[in-house]
Structures are given as C-alpha cells and as structure tokens.
Scaffold this active site. Structure first.
Site, PDB file in Angstrom:
ATOM      1  N   LYS A  76       1.035  -1.207  -0.196  1.00  0.00           N
ATOM      2  CA  LYS A  76       0.313   0.293   0.257  1.00  0.00           C
ATOM      3  C   LYS A  76       0.975   0.884  -0.091  1.00  0.00           C
ATOM      4  O   LYS A  76       1.809   0.904   0.556  1.00  0.00           O
ATOM      5  CB  LYS A  76      -1.051   0.551   1.412  1.00  0.00           C
ATOM      6  CG  LYS A  76      -1.801   0.891   1.286  1.00  0.00           C
ATOM      7  CD  LYS A  76      -2.574   0.278   2.649  1.00  0.00           C
ATOM      8  CE  LYS A  76      -4.089   2.014   2.726  1.00  0.00           C
ATOM      9  NZ  LYS A  76      -4.739   1.863   3.927  1.00  0.00           N
ATOM     10  N   SER A 185      -9.549   1.173   3.097  1.00  0.00           N
ATOM     11  CA  SER A 185      -8.754   2.482   2.411  1.00  0.00           C
ATOM     12  C   SER A 185      -7.589   1.556   1.390  1.00  0.00           C
ATOM     13  O   SER A 185      -7.163   1.912   0.197  1.00  0.00           O
ATOM     14  CB  SER A 185      -8.282   3.772   3.203  1.00  0.00           C
ATOM     15  OG  SER A 185      -7.099   2.721   3.870  1.00  0.00           O
ATOM     16  N   SER A 209      -9.247  -1.032   7.265  1.00  0.00           N
ATOM     17  CA  SER A 209      -8.927  -1.049   6.044  1.00  0.00           C
ATOM     18  C   SER A 209      -8.198  -2.291   5.001  1.00  0.00           C
ATOM     19  O   SER A 209      -8.079  -2.089   4.193  1.00  0.00           O
ATOM     20  CB  SER A 209      -8.108   0.289   5.892  1.00  0.00           C
ATOM     21  OG  SER A 209      -9.370   1.511   6.768  1.00  0.00           O
TER      22      SER A 209
END
Length: 536
Positions: A76, A185, A209
């Site tokens: 990420k 996310s 997330s």
C-alpha cells in the site's frame, strides 16, 4: 499459467518445476492488462523486477532460497520504500521518495520477496471505498466477470483531480459507466491480489481498511494483534490503532507472510518484545474443543439477507462439526463508530501537523508569509476529507472540549476493550461476525453519501477489533446472487493468530470459494487480452 497461491508457487519453485522469472512474468502480464482498474500508484520498473527474479532463481539453484524467495508482493502506498515514490494517494506527497524502507518492506525483501509496486488507496487511508485518491478510484477486478450490468471505464486515473478541478469522488459520479467498488482504504492492495498482479500484499488497518476491501475483492485479509507487526515506516494515521495488514488468496498464504514479517522491531517501541515463534495452520484442528461466540449487537440494520444467511449457515456448520456456538454480548459495540471517529480525528490533527510545506511535501503560497505558506500548502495538498478530519480533531482537542470529547471517547474505548476481555474470559475462543453489511456496492450508490457517512456504514463490524487491539481475519466464503464475494470475520483474543488462522483454514477448505482467476489469452490479431474465469 493459472493464478497460483503463494504456497503453491513456493512449492513449485523449490521443486524446480517453475522459475521465479515465470512467476514474475505472469504477474507483470496481469498488471499490464488490468491497468485500467487503477490498482497501482507506482509500478516498479520491469527490468528491476526481472533482475530480482533472476537473483531468486539463482538462490533456488544454489539451495539458499529464503522464506519468500521470488514471490511478487505489493505494498500500500503509505509504506515507505527507499527511492520509490510514497504518495499516500495525496498531492501533498506526490514527489516524496523516502530515504529508507519501512520495516515490513525490509523484512519481506530480506526474505527474498520481489516488490511489484505501490498500490492505490483513499488519501492517507481515510475512507472505505478507495475512491478518494488524488490519482482516481480503484475498480474492483470482479467487475470483469459480473459485467452483465456494469462496464469498466477505459480509464479512471485522475490527472491531479482532473482538468476541471473535480474531486475523484465527483469524477465517479459523472462517469458514463457504473461499477462495483473494491472497498478501502487498502483497496489497491486487495485488488492487486484478486487480479493476480502479485501473490500477496500489505495494507494498513486502522478501522478495517484491510478487511473491508478483502471482503469485497474476495481475498483473505488479516489484521494481526496490535504490536505483532512493526509500524516503523508506515506513515501514521492513528498511531494507537494502525496495524500493517496482510492480504493474500488463502489463509496459508497469509500465514507464510506473517511468519516472515512478525516480531520485535527496535525501531518501533509498540512492537512486542517477546520472540515470535513461526507456526503453520493446523490441518487437524479439533472443533469440539472450541467455543464460538456470535455477538448479538452485530445483527445490524442494513445487513443483506445473503450475508445474514451465510452467517447463520457458517455458525450451523461449525456446530455440526462439534464446536459449541453461543450468543454473546458486546454491549458497547454500538458506540464504537462514534468513539472511533472522535479518536481518529484527534490523532489525525496531531499527526498531520507535520505537513506544513516546509520540512517535506507540497509547498505552495508566499514564502514571505509563514501563515500563508502553511495555509496554501495544506489547502492544496489535502482533499476535503483530510482537511475535515484535521479541523474536527482540533475542535475535539480544544481545552473547552477535551474532557467532553477526547477523554470521554478514551473511556468508551476502554469499555469496548473490556467487552472483548469479558467475552474471551468467559470461555469464548473466537467470535464469528460479518465483515461487511453487503457485497461490494456500486459506485453510483456509494457516492450518493459523503465519506464520513459511508465510513460509518462500512466500518461497523471492523472497528471494534482495532479499538481493542485484537486480531481479526476476513474470509471469502461464498458468491452472492450477483456473482460477487461474500465474507465473514473471525475475531480472537490477543496473540491468538495460530488458532484463528487454523479455524479460518478449516472454513476456507469447506467453503471452496471460487477465486477470481484472470487468464491472458492471445486473440486472433495476435494481441494479448484478458478473460476472467472462476476457478476453485
């Protein structure tokens, strides 16, 4: 080549029936032909990947291969990577190249993993749809197999929020196409694994997330116990809740990555000091010795009938196999979302004071006025969601509000944590809950409400584990009537990863979930095209 699991790839690499170059080439091909899904913010250069693959192949030939040797992994884009852009999906950090690697990156590389790139996310991890990145939203790869009612745009990437000044969320509204979101996310990390562009990935999990997009993309998402994985180099959102999360196709794949990455880190004082002992999932787990709890407060409004049915079916399945299944109460779980958002905003206000246009990040405004430089840099560098949380956090932390909001939220957090302690001390071994209320929603529905509203809806089942610091695992178990993944969540006591993952593996084995498998085929014109198939 069909999409392999990480464990299958390692087995074949050790046998010599597959080379690291072949594994990486397969992932690179899938990365290339899913670019319109906007999964990656930054891709590592192909030459660098293939050179690393050659080094891994040599390690296998010499018998010196390590735990993740030759395995493509993505991170990420809020994990620092030396010399590789780390943007957090924000204009504030578009040109930032860290001088060091996050501990998770260092540990995986030291075990032979090959980094494919940095995955897309909601700006600074603030969201549950992966729609609010400055480079545009991430599209769920499952759209490629359920496109009878949806169509994937030719491109969804944004050029710094578009020439017309539209936010990524506003751009979603004006698209001619409708598509299923991938959750957030860590949407890019989940989509990267689902699409087969890597065999495992790292996200971050502050309020769900990792598990939310894992549920929507049909992959396994692990949120470990707070302190088991180092946060060093993970750009902070909420220090007291942030946890590096692991995404992979199977429970065993998550376990392999966890074994490579877990343990004490001198650079992170929040990591546990006890030595980490690697483990494997137990194939012979005795369910008759387990007590599974079903939290009654998680029977929430808005839950789809299909999710509710899967929850009941799974509980019944465990009970038939000898496990004791009982209803339990987590009485303060209903206050979790409000409590979470107060604490989140407060820590955001503190953490984001560093983005001032001087030390690093975007610099705008007159350099003759410090106040103007701060204001202009932060206004242009952050989107509305980030600015809103900073403002809310500063309001909660005002002297006249500190007791009313921040301290009260901390007390509620302790009550939530105690609910878990009481449940587990009463003899409950694991909790079984939904991960999300429904299957992946369409972007047309998701964008009808603002970021905060959607986060409150989407994170209802996931934030309690973060508040208590306990481990949680999202498992894809079934396809909905629309052909989209449906997932459930296991939550265990602190440091119960071995038991939790073993039970998860048992459920995964019984469910035989049809993972997404993208085959690249040569068309009549000689060009490669992608075709989506379900494969067990």
């Amino acid at each position: 080549m069909k999409s392999l699991t990480l464990k299958e790839a390692l087995t074949q690499l050790r046998k010599g029936s597959l080379t690291a170059q072949e594994v990486c080439h397969n992932c690179l091909q899938k990365l290339k032909y899913t670019r319109n899904l906007n999964i990656y913010v930054t891709e590592v250069q192909q030459d660098s990947i293939l050179n690393a693959a050659e080094s891994s192949a040599q390690a296998y030939r010499q018998g010196s291969a390590k735990l993740l040797q030759g395995i493509p992994i993505a991170f990420k884009d809020n994990f620092c990577t030396k010399g590789i852009s780390t943007t957090c999906g924000s204009k504030m950090l578009l040109n930032y190249k860290p001088p060091y690697n996050a501990t998770m990156v260092s540990k995986c590389m030291s075990e032979g993993a090959i980094i494919m790139g940095k995955t897309n996310l909601d700006e600074f991890g603030m969201g549950s749809g992966s729609l609010d990145s400055c480079i545009g939203p991430v599209i769920n790869p499952w759209n490629l197999v359920v496109s009878n009612q949806t169509s994937v745009p030719d491109s969804v990437s944004s050029e710094l929020n578009g020439e017309q000044g539209l936010s990524p969320r506003e751009q979603c509204k004006v698209e001619d196409t409708d598509w299923y979101i991938c959750g957030g996310s860590s949407g890019g990390s989940a989509a990267a694994v689902a699409a087969g562009t890597c065999l495992g990935s790292f996200g971050s999990d502050t309020g769900g997330s990792t598990r939310n997009p894992a549920s929507y993309c049909g992959v396994v998402g692990l949120k470990p116990t707070y302190g088991l994985l180092s946060r060093h180099g993970l750009i902070p959102l909420v220090n007291s809740m942030d946890v590096p999360g692991i995404l992979a196709r199977t429970v065993e794949d998550c376990t392999i990555i966890l074994n490579a990455a877990a343990g004490h880190d001198v650079s992170d004082s929040t990591t546990v000091t006890e030595s980490y002992v690697p483990f494997t999932v137990r194939e012979d787990i005795d369910l008759s010795k387990l007590h599974i709890g079903i939290p009654k407060e998680f029977h929430a409004p808005g839950m789809s009938e299909e999710v509710l049915s899967l929850w009941k079916e799974t509980a019944d399945c465990l009970e038939r196999e000898g496990a004791k299944v009982s209803q339990v109460s987590l009485p303060h779980a209903q206050q979790c979302i409000i409590c979470y958002h107060v604490l989140c905003c407060c820590e955001v206000a503190s953490n984001f004071s560093r983005y001032d246009g001087i030390e690093f990040g975007l610099r705008c405004g007159s350099e003759e006025s410090t106040e103007e430089l701060y204001a202009e840099s932060r206004h242009k560098g952050f989107n509305d969601v980030v600015r809103g949380r900073i403002l809310a956090g500063n309001y909660f932390l005002l002297k006249r509000n500190y007791e009313k909001y921040f301290l009260k939220a901390q007390r509620v957090r302790r009550l939530i944590s105690n609910d878990f302690k009481n449940a587990f001390s009463s003899g409950i071994d694991l909790l079984l809950t939904p991960t999300t209320l429904t299957e992946a929603p369409l972007v047309s529905w998701f964008t009808k409400a603002d970021n905060r509203t959607r986060c409150e809806e989407q994170d209802i089942f996931t934030t309690p584990a973060n508040m208590a610091g306990v481990p949680a695992l999202s498992l894809p178990l079934k396809l909905s009537s629309n052909g989209l993944p449906l997932s459930l969540q296991l939550i265990g006591p602190h440091f119960s990863e071995s038991m939790m993952l073993s039970v998860g593996h048992w459920l995964e084995d019984r469910a035989a979930f049809p993972h997404l498998n993208l085959h690249l085929l040569e068309s009549d014109t000689g060009e490669l095209t992608s075709r989506s198939l379900w494969t067990l």
